[in-house]
Design a protein around this motif. Structure first.
Motif, mmCIF file in Angstrom:
data_model
loop_
_atom_site.group_PDB
_atom_site.id
_atom_site.type_symbol
_atom_site.label_atom_id
_atom_site.label_comp_id
_atom_site.label_asym_id
_atom_site.label_seq_id
_atom_site.Cartn_x
_atom_site.Cartn_y
_atom_site.Cartn_z
ATOM 1 N N UNK A 45 0.797 -1.237 0.000
ATOM 2 C CA UNK A 45 0.000 0.000 0.000
ATOM 3 C C UNK A 45 0.833 1.293 0.000
ATOM 4 N N UNK A 46 2.151 1.211 -0.149
ATOM 5 C CA UNK A 46 2.907 2.454 -0.349
ATOM 6 C C UNK A 46 2.539 3.009 -1.737
ATOM 7 N N UNK A 47 2.577 4.307 -1.855
ATOM 8 C CA UNK A 47 2.149 4.908 -3.137
ATOM 9 C C UNK A 47 2.956 6.161 -3.423
ATOM 10 N N UNK A 48 2.827 6.630 -4.643
ATOM 11 C CA UNK A 48 3.420 7.879 -5.099
ATOM 12 C C UNK A 48 2.403 8.556 -6.009
ATOM 13 N N UNK A 49 2.290 9.878 -5.841
ATOM 14 C CA UNK A 49 1.333 10.672 -6.644
ATOM 15 C C UNK A 49 2.115 11.599 -7.567
ATOM 16 N N UNK A 50 1.679 11.643 -8.814
ATOM 17 C CA UNK A 50 2.341 12.468 -9.830
ATOM 18 C C UNK A 50 1.267 13.275 -10.570
ATOM 19 N N UNK A 51 1.401 14.616 -10.491
ATOM 20 C CA UNK A 51 0.500 15.528 -11.212
ATOM 21 C C UNK A 51 1.285 16.157 -12.359
ATOM 22 N N UNK A 52 0.733 16.093 -13.575
ATOM 23 C CA UNK A 52 1.433 16.622 -14.741
ATOM 24 C C UNK A 52 1.744 18.103 -14.525
ATOM 25 N N UNK A 53 2.979 18.499 -14.658
ATOM 26 C CA UNK A 53 3.297 19.936 -14.558
ATOM 27 C C UNK A 53 3.001 20.702 -15.849
ATOM 28 N N UNK A 54 2.708 19.983 -16.904
ATOM 29 C CA UNK A 54 2.415 20.604 -18.192
ATOM 30 C C UNK A 54 1.413 19.732 -18.936
ATOM 31 N N UNK A 55 0.572 20.289 -19.774
ATOM 32 C CA UNK A 55 -0.376 19.474 -20.533
ATOM 33 C C UNK A 55 0.351 18.452 -21.406
ATOM 34 N N UNK A 56 -0.196 17.267 -21.446
ATOM 35 C CA UNK A 56 0.433 16.180 -22.198
ATOM 36 C C UNK A 56 -0.635 15.368 -22.904
ATOM 37 N N UNK A 57 -0.210 14.662 -23.947
ATOM 38 C CA UNK A 57 -1.113 13.792 -24.709
ATOM 39 C C UNK A 57 -0.850 12.310 -24.451
ATOM 40 N N UNK A 58 0.255 11.971 -23.710
ATOM 41 C CA UNK A 58 0.556 10.559 -23.439
ATOM 42 C C UNK A 58 1.408 10.457 -22.170
ATOM 43 N N UNK A 59 1.224 9.341 -21.464
ATOM 44 C CA UNK A 59 1.904 9.115 -20.175
ATOM 45 C C UNK A 59 2.580 7.741 -20.190
ATOM 46 N N UNK A 60 3.824 7.676 -19.624
ATOM 47 C CA UNK A 60 4.584 6.415 -19.560
ATOM 48 C C UNK A 60 5.128 6.225 -18.142
ATOM 49 N N UNK A 61 5.067 4.965 -17.688
ATOM 50 C CA UNK A 61 5.650 4.590 -16.385
ATOM 51 C C UNK A 61 6.737 3.544 -16.630
ATOM 52 N N UNK A 62 7.999 3.887 -16.202
ATOM 53 C CA UNK A 62 9.145 2.992 -16.378
ATOM 54 C C UNK A 62 9.536 2.391 -15.020
ATOM 55 N N UNK A 63 9.706 1.079 -15.030
ATOM 56 C CA UNK A 63 10.160 0.364 -13.832
ATOM 57 C C UNK A 63 10.857 -0.938 -14.236
ATOM 58 N N UNK A 64 11.360 -1.682 -13.221
ATOM 59 C CA UNK A 64 12.074 -2.955 -13.473
ATOM 60 C C UNK A 64 11.184 -4.118 -13.025
ATOM 61 N N UNK A 65 11.035 -5.072 -13.893
ATOM 62 C CA UNK A 65 10.243 -6.251 -13.558
ATOM 63 C C UNK A 65 10.966 -7.085 -12.508
ATOM 64 N N UNK A 66 10.157 -7.763 -11.682
ATOM 65 C CA UNK A 66 10.715 -8.572 -10.603
ATOM 66 C C UNK A 66 10.385 -10.052 -10.847
ATOM 67 N N UNK A 67 11.303 -10.879 -10.354
ATOM 68 C CA UNK A 67 11.147 -12.324 -10.561
ATOM 69 C C UNK A 67 10.233 -12.996 -9.544
#
Length: 306
Positions: A45-67
């Motif tokens: 249940x830990x979380x992070x909130x991200x609000x766009x600082x500028x108008x955008x048309x697409x969003x991407x989330x990058x992370x590392x997969x876990x085994x």
């Protein structure tokens, strides 16, 4: 035109982490020779909130997969009273801890806008509730502020003057035809207006001319006739002369008789208050002749000689 803007996991000016995150981690992808910073947590249940600082048309989330467990929840523009999350499966059984970050979630928007993203870790039931969440960066696709907008380019083309060319394409021919078809109704309307104006002016001139004729006729009808002066003289005497075969009418003017000089023997007296008599004032005979008030006889009529 658009461009991608990156927001690193260390950029806490735009990222709001809940307690329980490890924010000083790094990764080393030896398989591709790539390294970088990494935020991670194994707490549920830990979380992070991200609000766009500028108008955008697409969003991407990058992370590392876990085994060995990786199940995440993500929500974009969620209702605080009814949050509906989307599950992200970030498990890769072949991961050996040396793989680079990859795109774990993305979403496109119809128009550029500002959105809110909430990313949360949840237990992975496939691994007994174990789940490790990682965050390398967020990326946004935003419009290029230096690019020329299509609407501006279109407006410039509309107001630009085309260069004459002997090899004009179908577009130029179509534009010329459209201009000609639009010009014909305009010219027709202008000519029709001029014709109507000329008809109105002609009717006005005709009515004005008829009014002038009517007024002139009325003035002639009411004008006084010529004045004739009688030439008859009352002092004229008409005499008719008759000869054999001939009759001659003559007119002889009667002469006025002069009464002569006036000799008055009247002497005003203070003892006589009455005015003088006529004979006392006027005396036509002179001092030595007797007065005569009767005029001389008129001249005898003329006789025509044979």
């Amino acid at each position: 035109m658009s461009q991608n803007v990156t927001f690193d996991d260390r950029d806490q000016s735009v990222l709001n982490y809940s307690p329980g995150w490890f924010l000083t981690g790094t990764y080393n992808a030896t398989s591709v020779g790539q390294t970088g910073t990494l935020a991670s947590s194994s707490i549920t249940n830990v979380n992070v909130t991200f609000v766009f600082p500028t108008p955008a048309t697409e969003f991407f989330y990058f992370g590392i997969k876990r085994c060995c467990g990786g199940s995440y929840l993500i929500c974009i523009d969620c209702d605080p009273n009814d949050r509906k999350f989307i599950t992200i499966d970030a498990v890769d059984p072949t991961d050996d801890g040396q793989s680079p970050p990859v795109v774990l979630f993305s979403q496109k928007f119809s128009v550029a806008g500002v959105h809110e993203v909430i990313l949360m870790n949840q237990p992975d039931p496939a691994f007994g509730g174990n789940s490790q969440i990682t965050l390398d960066r967020f990326e946004l696709t935003v419009p290029d502020p230096n690019a020329v907008q299509p609407t501006s380019a279109t407006s410039a083309n509309l107001f630009s003057t085309p260069t004459p060319s002997s090899t004009a394409g179908p577009e130029l021919v179509g534009s010329a035809s459209s201009s000609s078809s639009n010009l014909a109704p305009i010219l027709g309307g202008v000519l029709g207006g001029l014709v109507i104006l000329l008809i109105i002016v002609g009717i006005w001139l005709l009515v004005r001319r008829r009014s002038r004729r009517t007024l002139y006729s009325e003035e002639q009808a009411t004008a006084p006739g010529p004045q004739f002066q009688s030439q008859w003289r009352p002092n004229s005497t008409f005499t008719t002369l008759t000869t054999p075969g001939t009759t001659i009418s003559t007119t002889t003017s009667r002469r006025e008789l002069d009464a002569g000089r006036i000799y008055s023997t009247y002497t005003e007296s203070a003892d006589d208050p009455l005015p003088p008599e006529y004979g006392q004032v006027f005396n036509t005979a002179g001092p030595s002749e007797s007065s005569s008030l009767e005029p001389p006889p008129p001249p005898l009529p003329l006789k025509a000689s044979r």
